[in-house]
Design a protein around this motif. Structure first.
Motif, PDB file in Angstrom:
ATOM      1  N   ALA A 169       0.824  -1.219   0.000  1.00 19.11           N
ATOM      2  CA  ALA A 169       0.000   0.000   0.000  1.00 19.11           C
ATOM      3  C   ALA A 169       0.853   1.263   0.000  1.00 19.11           C
ATOM      4  CB  ALA A 169      -0.942  -0.016   1.202  1.00 19.11           C
ATOM      5  N   GLU A 170       1.912   1.273   0.785  1.00 17.88           N
ATOM      6  CA  GLU A 170       2.780   2.455   0.856  1.00 17.88           C
ATOM      7  C   GLU A 170       3.492   2.681  -0.474  1.00 17.88           C
ATOM      8  OE1 GLU A 170       6.672   4.002   3.441  1.00 17.88           O
ATOM      9  OE2 GLU A 170       5.376   2.422   4.242  1.00 17.88           O
ATOM     10  N   GLN A 171       3.988   1.605  -1.071  1.00 13.93           N
ATOM     11  CA  GLN A 171       4.673   1.725  -2.352  1.00 13.93           C
ATOM     12  C   GLN A 171       3.704   2.167  -3.455  1.00 13.93           C
ATOM     13  OE1 GLN A 171       6.081  -2.326  -2.376  1.00 13.93           O
ATOM     14  NE2 GLN A 171       8.187  -1.726  -1.899  1.00 13.93           N
ATOM     15  N   ARG A 172       2.471   1.652  -3.409  1.00 14.80           N
ATOM     16  CA  ARG A 172       1.479   2.063  -4.410  1.00 14.80           C
ATOM     17  C   ARG A 172       1.174   3.545  -4.300  1.00 14.80           C
ATOM     18  NH1 ARG A 172      -1.247  -2.702  -2.753  1.00 14.80           N
ATOM     19  NH2 ARG A 172      -2.937  -1.523  -1.751  1.00 14.80           N
ATOM     20  N   ALA A 173       1.025   4.024  -3.088  1.00 12.61           N
ATOM     21  CA  ALA A 173       0.736   5.446  -2.895  1.00 12.61           C
ATOM     22  C   ALA A 173       1.858   6.310  -3.454  1.00 12.61           C
ATOM     23  CB  ALA A 173       0.517   5.739  -1.414  1.00 12.61           C
TER      24      ALA A 173
END
Length: 330
Positions: A176-180
């Motif tokens: 999720a953090e990398q996608r954001a």
């Protein structure tokens, strides 16, 4: 770096010759020191890994590629009409096989002038670019060797409107953090007028179906997973024994993602002299080699909005296994 040119096809190299070697060392140094031990899935794809993955996409259990192709075929003309794209950009383009569906649709509506594939593999870009240059002699093809995680390398806005395609559910390989972070960088690189994002994502469904897709009956996925250890042995002078690990596919219900793991069959140690590292594995301990997030519309739409995109269209196959969506800068 200066581009190399063949007819209407050029390749620009934006990464140093040792970029991948340095990046692999950094990822191994960081991920193998974690608990649990991890490695990002981008390291699967040496020549043998790419060949094995091509076999995986043709297996009866692996629905993702077929489902995405169905959605693209059913909606490519609609995408072309909606975007009027003059430039098609593709991130992580690989062989560019599915791309032809979009190229044909954009060419049919008469807007397409340029195809700009981006990939870390120069050999994949060259093979695909030369084939496409023959198939589409009037198309300008400007390939870029780059790592989209650190360098999006999009063509200049004057070549727009630009349609950026990010297919194959590769977005799911990011947490999720990398996608954001990735979606935020992509939004900053796009104009508010005319540019659009075409995204392919795998959807949450019956876990049994997903487990079969990641653990096929012929054992091709297991071979693909274990090949990563061969790559580490070759590139980092490690002494992994692929036979000391079993392939495992796991549905992580809390995170709603598939995970591929290599599970130690016995307690043993592995030496990686290049990193001055010794790894101790307990019997039954996992090395996680891939995450593949599965999406729901009501979860992905807020992620896109947070990054500055508006989801405008959402298309799925009849069985609602896979979605292709069109989003625009908000």
């Amino acid at each position: 770096m200066a581009p190399s040119t063949t007819g209407d096809f050029t390749v620009e190299r934006r990464i140093a010759a040792d970029h991948l070697a340095r990046a692999l060392r950094a990822d191994a140094q960081a991920g193998l020191a974690e608990n649990p031990k991890t490695l990002p899935p981008k390291w699967f794809y040496d020549a043998r890994g790419s060949m094995l993955f091509d076999r995986i996409t043709r297996l009866p259990e692996y629905y993702l590629t077929r489902a995405e192709r169905m959605v693209l075929r059913a909606n490519a003309v609609r995408v072309a009409d909606l975007t009027g794209a003059r430039t098609l950009v593709e991130l992580g383009s690989g062989s560019s096989e599915k791309t032809r569906i979009l190229l044909d649709a954009l060419a049919a509506v008469g807007t397409l002038r340029r195809y700009a594939p981006l990939d870390v593999s120069e050999s994949a870009l060259t093979a695909a670019g030369e084939a496409l240059a023959t198939a589409y002699p009037d198309l300008r093809i400007t390939a870029t060797v780059a790592d989209f995680e650190t360098d999006l390398a999009l063509p200049e806005p004057s070549s727009g409107p630009r349609l950026v395609a990010f297919l194959g559910s590769t977005l799911g390989n990011l947490d999720a953090e990398q996608r954001a972070a990735f979606l935020g960088r992509l939004r900053q690189a796009l104009d508010t007028e005319g540019d659009a994002l075409l995204l392919g994502v795998d959807l949450v469904k019956d876990p049994a179906r997903m487990l079969r897709a990641y653990d096929d009956g012929q054992g091709v996925t297991a071979e693909f997973n274990k090949n990563l250890l061969t790559i580490l042995n070759r590139e980092l002078d490690a002494d992994f024994d692929p036979g000391a690990f079993d392939h495992r596919a796991v549905w992580n219900e809390e995170e709603e993602r598939m995970e591929m793991r290599l599970r130690a069959r016995v307690t043993h140690s592995v030496k990686i002299p290049t990193l001055d590292l010794t790894l101790d594995f307990l019997r039954g301990e996992d090395l996680r080699t891939e995450i593949s997030a599965k999406f729901r519309r009501d979860g992905l739409e807020p992620e896109l909005a947070q990054a500055g995109f508006t989801l405008e269209h959402w298309w799925t196959d009849q069985q609602k296994r896979f979605a292709v969506l069109l989003a625009v800068p908000a």
